[in-house]
Design a protein around this motif. Structure first.
Motif, PDB file in Angstrom:
ATOM      1  N   GLU A 175       0.826  -1.210   0.000  1.00 47.90           N
ATOM      2  CA  GLU A 175       0.000   0.000   0.000  1.00 47.90           C
ATOM      3  C   GLU A 175       0.859   1.260   0.000  1.00 47.90           C
ATOM      4  OE1 GLU A 175      -2.505  -0.496   3.359  1.00 47.90           O
ATOM      5  OE2 GLU A 175      -3.709  -2.085   2.438  1.00 47.90           O
ATOM      6  N   GLU A 176       1.933   1.254   0.774  1.00 48.78           N
ATOM      7  CA  GLU A 176       2.786   2.442   0.827  1.00 48.78           C
ATOM      8  C   GLU A 176       3.580   2.614  -0.469  1.00 48.78           C
ATOM      9  OE1 GLU A 176       4.825   3.416   4.449  1.00 48.78           O
ATOM     10  OE2 GLU A 176       3.568   2.054   5.618  1.00 48.78           O
ATOM     11  N   LEU A 177       3.947   1.515  -1.095  1.00 41.00           N
ATOM     12  CA  LEU A 177       4.607   1.608  -2.397  1.00 41.00           C
ATOM     13  C   LEU A 177       3.617   2.085  -3.465  1.00 41.00           C
ATOM     14  CD1 LEU A 177       6.807  -1.634  -2.378  1.00 41.00           C
ATOM     15  CD2 LEU A 177       7.586   0.731  -2.114  1.00 41.00           C
ATOM     16  N   MET A 178       2.354   1.703  -3.317  1.00 39.56           N
ATOM     17  CA  MET A 178       1.335   2.154  -4.264  1.00 39.56           C
ATOM     18  C   MET A 178       1.127   3.667  -4.184  1.00 39.56           C
ATOM     19  SD  MET A 178       0.124  -0.142  -6.319  1.00 39.56           S
ATOM     20  CE  MET A 178      -1.394   0.640  -6.876  1.00 39.56           C
ATOM     21  N   LEU A 179       1.303   4.239  -2.999  1.00 37.41           N
ATOM     22  CA  LEU A 179       1.210   5.695  -2.887  1.00 37.41           C
ATOM     23  C   LEU A 179       2.283   6.357  -3.744  1.00 37.41           C
ATOM     24  CD1 LEU A 179       0.131   8.325  -1.717  1.00 37.41           C
ATOM     25  CD2 LEU A 179       1.607   7.969   0.281  1.00 37.41           C
ATOM     26  N   GLU A 180       3.495   5.788  -3.734  1.00 36.05           N
ATOM     27  CA  GLU A 180       4.564   6.329  -4.573  1.00 36.05           C
ATOM     28  C   GLU A 180       4.229   6.141  -6.054  1.00 36.05           C
ATOM     29  OE1 GLU A 180       7.125   8.100  -3.220  1.00 36.05           O
ATOM     30  OE2 GLU A 180       5.937   7.757  -1.407  1.00 36.05           O
ATOM     31  N   TYR A 181       3.569   5.032  -6.367  1.00 35.42           N
ATOM     32  CA  TYR A 181       3.129   4.791  -7.750  1.00 35.42           C
ATOM     33  C   TYR A 181       2.166   5.884  -8.206  1.00 35.42           C
ATOM     34  CZ  TYR A 181      -0.043   2.846 -11.299  1.00 35.42           C
ATOM     35  OH  TYR A 181      -0.837   2.672 -12.401  1.00 35.42           O
ATOM     36  N   PHE A 182       1.203   6.225  -7.337  1.00 35.78           N
ATOM     37  CA  PHE A 182       0.250   7.271  -7.695  1.00 35.78           C
ATOM     38  C   PHE A 182       0.946   8.621  -7.852  1.00 35.78           C
ATOM     39  CE2 PHE A 182      -3.190   4.410  -6.245  1.00 35.78           C
ATOM     40  CZ  PHE A 182      -4.055   4.573  -7.318  1.00 35.78           C
ATOM     41  N   LYS A 183       1.925   8.889  -7.008  1.00 40.11           N
ATOM     42  CA  LYS A 183       2.671  10.140  -7.156  1.00 40.11           C
ATOM     43  C   LYS A 183       3.312  10.221  -8.539  1.00 40.11           C
ATOM     44  CE  LYS A 183       4.240  10.574  -2.349  1.00 40.11           C
ATOM     45  NZ  LYS A 183       5.481  10.630  -1.546  1.00 40.11           N
ATOM     46  N   ILE A 184       3.940   9.140  -8.941  1.00 40.66           N
ATOM     47  CA  ILE A 184       4.635   9.116 -10.231  1.00 40.66           C
ATOM     48  C   ILE A 184       3.649   9.294 -11.382  1.00 40.66           C
ATOM     49  CG2 ILE A 184       5.931   7.640 -11.821  1.00 40.66           C
ATOM     50  CD1 ILE A 184       7.290   6.427  -9.316  1.00 40.66           C
ATOM     51  N   THR A 185       2.557   8.534 -11.354  1.00 44.82           N
ATOM     52  CA  THR A 185       1.609   8.589 -12.469  1.00 44.82           C
ATOM     53  C   THR A 185       0.865   9.923 -12.534  1.00 44.82           C
ATOM     54  OG1 THR A 185      -0.093   7.519 -11.094  1.00 44.82           O
ATOM     55  CG2 THR A 185       1.250   6.098 -12.502  1.00 44.82           C
ATOM     56  N   LEU A 186       0.672  10.573 -11.385  1.00 41.38           N
ATOM     57  CA  LEU A 186      -0.059  11.844 -11.365  1.00 41.38           C
ATOM     58  C   LEU A 186       0.858  13.054 -11.528  1.00 41.38           C
ATOM     59  CD1 LEU A 186      -2.639  11.135  -8.509  1.00 41.38           C
ATOM     60  CD2 LEU A 186      -2.944  10.882 -10.979  1.00 41.38           C
ATOM     61  N   GLY A 187       2.162  12.801 -11.684  1.00 38.58           N
ATOM     62  CA  GLY A 187       3.087  13.892 -11.951  1.00 38.58           C
ATOM     63  C   GLY A 187       3.691  14.540 -10.723  1.00 38.58           C
ATOM     64  N   LYS A 188       3.574  13.892  -9.567  1.00 38.70           N
ATOM     65  CA  LYS A 188       4.191  14.415  -8.353  1.00 38.70           C
ATOM     66  C   LYS A 188       5.592  13.826  -8.194  1.00 38.70           C
ATOM     67  CE  LYS A 188      -0.169  14.909  -5.787  1.00 38.70           C
ATOM     68  NZ  LYS A 188      -0.084  16.340  -5.455  1.00 38.70           N
ATOM     69  N   SER A 189       6.380  14.430  -7.319  1.00 38.95           N
ATOM     70  CA  SER A 189       7.716  13.911  -7.041  1.00 38.95           C
ATOM     71  C   SER A 189       7.612  12.728  -6.086  1.00 38.95           C
ATOM     72  CB  SER A 189       8.600  14.999  -6.420  1.00 38.95           C
ATOM     73  OG  SER A 189       8.792  16.067  -7.334  1.00 38.95           O
ATOM     74  N   SER A 190       8.280  11.643  -6.430  1.00 41.36           N
ATOM     75  CA  SER A 190       8.284  10.455  -5.585  1.00 41.36           C
ATOM     76  C   SER A 190       9.590  10.373  -4.813  1.00 41.36           C
ATOM     77  CB  SER A 190       8.109   9.198  -6.439  1.00 41.36           C
ATOM     78  OG  SER A 190       8.336   8.032  -5.668  1.00 41.36           O
ATOM     79  N   LEU A 191       9.513   9.784  -3.620  1.00 41.18           N
ATOM     80  CA  LEU A 191      10.718   9.581  -2.818  1.00 41.18           C
ATOM     81  C   LEU A 191      11.557   8.424  -3.348  1.00 41.18           C
ATOM     82  CD1 LEU A 191       9.228  10.042   0.774  1.00 41.18           C
ATOM     83  CD2 LEU A 191      10.562  11.688  -0.551  1.00 41.18           C
ATOM     84  N   LEU A 192      10.989   7.652  -4.263  1.00 42.91           N
ATOM     85  CA  LEU A 192      11.686   6.517  -4.848  1.00 42.91           C
ATOM     86  C   LEU A 192      11.727   6.652  -6.366  1.00 42.91           C
ATOM     87  CD1 LEU A 192      10.147   3.533  -2.840  1.00 42.91           C
ATOM     88  CD2 LEU A 192      12.339   4.655  -2.447  1.00 42.91           C
ATOM     89  N   GLY A 193      12.659   5.961  -6.980  1.00 45.42           N
ATOM     90  CA  GLY A 193      12.735   5.962  -8.431  1.00 45.42           C
ATOM     91  C   GLY A 193      11.610   5.138  -9.038  1.00 45.42           C
ATOM     92  N   LYS A 194      11.287   5.436 -10.281  1.00 48.00           N
ATOM     93  CA  LYS A 194      10.186   4.764 -10.961  1.00 48.00           C
ATOM     94  C   LYS A 194      10.394   3.259 -11.034  1.00 48.00           C
ATOM     95  CE  LYS A 194       7.450   5.106 -15.214  1.00 48.00           C
ATOM     96  NZ  LYS A 194       7.289   5.839 -16.499  1.00 48.00           N
ATOM     97  N   LYS A 195      11.619   2.830 -11.300  1.00 46.75           N
ATOM     98  CA  LYS A 195      11.890   1.399 -11.427  1.00 46.75           C
ATOM     99  C   LYS A 195      11.687   0.676 -10.097  1.00 46.75           C
ATOM    100  CE  LYS A 195      15.078   1.499 -15.355  1.00 46.75           C
ATOM    101  NZ  LYS A 195      16.431   1.128 -15.844  1.00 46.75           N
ATOM    102  N   VAL A 196      12.023   1.361  -9.003  1.00 47.30           N
ATOM    103  CA  VAL A 196      11.857   0.748  -7.680  1.00 47.30           C
ATOM    104  C   VAL A 196      10.378   0.544  -7.377  1.00 47.30           C
ATOM    105  CG1 VAL A 196      12.232   1.038  -5.204  1.00 47.30           C
ATOM    106  CG2 VAL A 196      14.004   1.741  -6.824  1.00 47.30           C
ATOM    107  N   VAL A 197       9.578   1.545  -7.687  1.00 49.31           N
ATOM    108  CA  VAL A 197       8.150   1.491  -7.368  1.00 49.31           C
ATOM    109  C   VAL A 197       7.407   0.511  -8.262  1.00 49.31           C
ATOM    110  CG1 VAL A 197       6.012   2.815  -7.278  1.00 49.31           C
ATOM    111  CG2 VAL A 197       8.145   3.850  -6.499  1.00 49.31           C
ATOM    112  N   LEU A 198       7.699   0.545  -9.550  1.00 52.00           N
ATOM    113  CA  LEU A 198       6.924  -0.238 -10.506  1.00 52.00           C
ATOM    114  C   LEU A 198       7.420  -1.665 -10.677  1.00 52.00           C
ATOM    115  CD1 LEU A 198       6.243   2.463 -13.234  1.00 52.00           C
ATOM    116  CD2 LEU A 198       4.859   1.811 -11.272  1.00 52.00           C
ATOM    117  N   ALA A 199       8.394  -2.053  -9.888  1.00 58.51           N
ATOM    118  CA  ALA A 199       8.866  -3.441  -9.862  1.00 58.51           C
ATOM    119  C   ALA A 199       9.397  -3.909 -11.208  1.00 58.51           C
ATOM    120  CB  ALA A 199       7.740  -4.369  -9.387  1.00 58.51           C
ATOM    121  N   TYR A 200      10.128  -3.043 -11.897  1.00 54.10           N
ATOM    122  CA  TYR A 200      10.742  -3.451 -13.167  1.00 54.10           C
ATOM    123  C   TYR A 200      11.938  -4.344 -12.889  1.00 54.10           C
ATOM    124  CZ  TYR A 200       8.010   0.188 -15.512  1.00 54.10           C
ATOM    125  OH  TYR A 200       6.994   0.963 -16.009  1.00 54.10           O
TER     126      TYR A 200
END
Length: 251
Positions: free
Chosen positions: A226-251
């Motif tokens: 759930e907390e990682l999903m919050l970072e996912y929403f930040k990224i997709t909605l154009g906000k700054s995330s505390l984590l990199g996109k690859k970390v959040v999206l499990a690439y």
């Protein structure tokens, strides 16, 4: 939910979902306290004069966990928060309190507008009893501030042109959830370290308050995702995330 949800035809029976929900809220705007508690939830979807109407009903089951000290890092709209894990309040003079939410009840009504493009009008009603030593210290303006906060964030998400389709959100959640626990803990640890660093930089905590590294092995998998999903929403909605996109999206 997206796979189960069906629009109700004009003469159709209401579609009802009942269940239990564990809520963990962000630090309060007034006191900085955050809580965890269990809710009984009921969702009712019906058709009223050709329009879809959704009722959401929430009732707290028992009193919450003891309130803990938290901080909003930067602007509240950035969705960055620090969770100390220490009972108390961040408000001056109230650091000692051991507070609880004793009872909470909420009803939300969401009505399809019938206009083009489709819009939704909503109304929310809430009752809450919270404080310490069994005494309720909640004031009306506290509830109103919380409801406005909820409305502001809901509007930002639902009206964003960058909001992904429901099936994409669900697939991202599933992709994270099936990762090995060790992989999730690695990502979660990076998130906690980033929050802690931001809390120090913003002056919310001192370097002497930096928490000892937690292995997070006892943290529920659902909470991590759930907390990682919050970072996912930040990224997709154009906000700054505390984590990199690859970390959040499990690439």
């Amino acid at each position: 939910m997206p796979t189960n949800w069906k629009l109700v035809p004009p003469a159709g029976e209401p579609f009802i979902i009942r269940g239990l929900q564990r809520d963990a809220i962000t630090p309060d705007l007034t006191t900085g306290v955050y809580y965890e508690y269990d809710l009984k939830r009921t969702l009712i979807l019906l058709n009223h004069k050709g329009r879809q109407v959704l009722f959401t009903i929430s009732k707290q089951i028992d009193k919450s966990n003891v309130g803990k000290k938290g901080f909003i890092l930067g602007n509240d709209s950035d969705w960055n928060y620090y969770y100390s894990g220490v009972p108390g309040s961040a408000k001056t003079g109230l650091g000692w309190v051991k507070s609880y939410i004793y009872d909470f009840f909420s009803v939300g009504v969401y009505v399809e507008s019938g206009s083009s493009p489709a819009m939704v009008r909503s109304g929310v009603f809430q009752w809450i009893r919270a404080g310490w030593s069994g005494i309720n210290f909640v004031q009306t303006d506290h509830i109103i501030k919380g409801m406005k906060r909820f409305a502001r964030n809901s509007k930002a998400i639902l009206e964003s042109p960058n909001l992904p389709p429901a099936n994409q959100i669900a697939s991202t959640y599933q992709r994270l959830f099936v990762l090995p626990k060790s992989d999730l803990i690695k990502r979660y640890t990076a998130l906690q370290q980033a929050r802690q660093s931001l809390a120090v930089l913003s002056g919310k905590i001192g370097t002497n308050e930096i928490k000892k590294q937690d292995p997070y092995t006892s943290t529920p998998k659902e909470q991590i995702v759930e907390e990682l999903m919050l970072e996912y929403f930040k990224i997709t909605l154009g906000k700054s995330s505390l984590l990199g996109k690859k970390v959040v999206l499990a690439y």
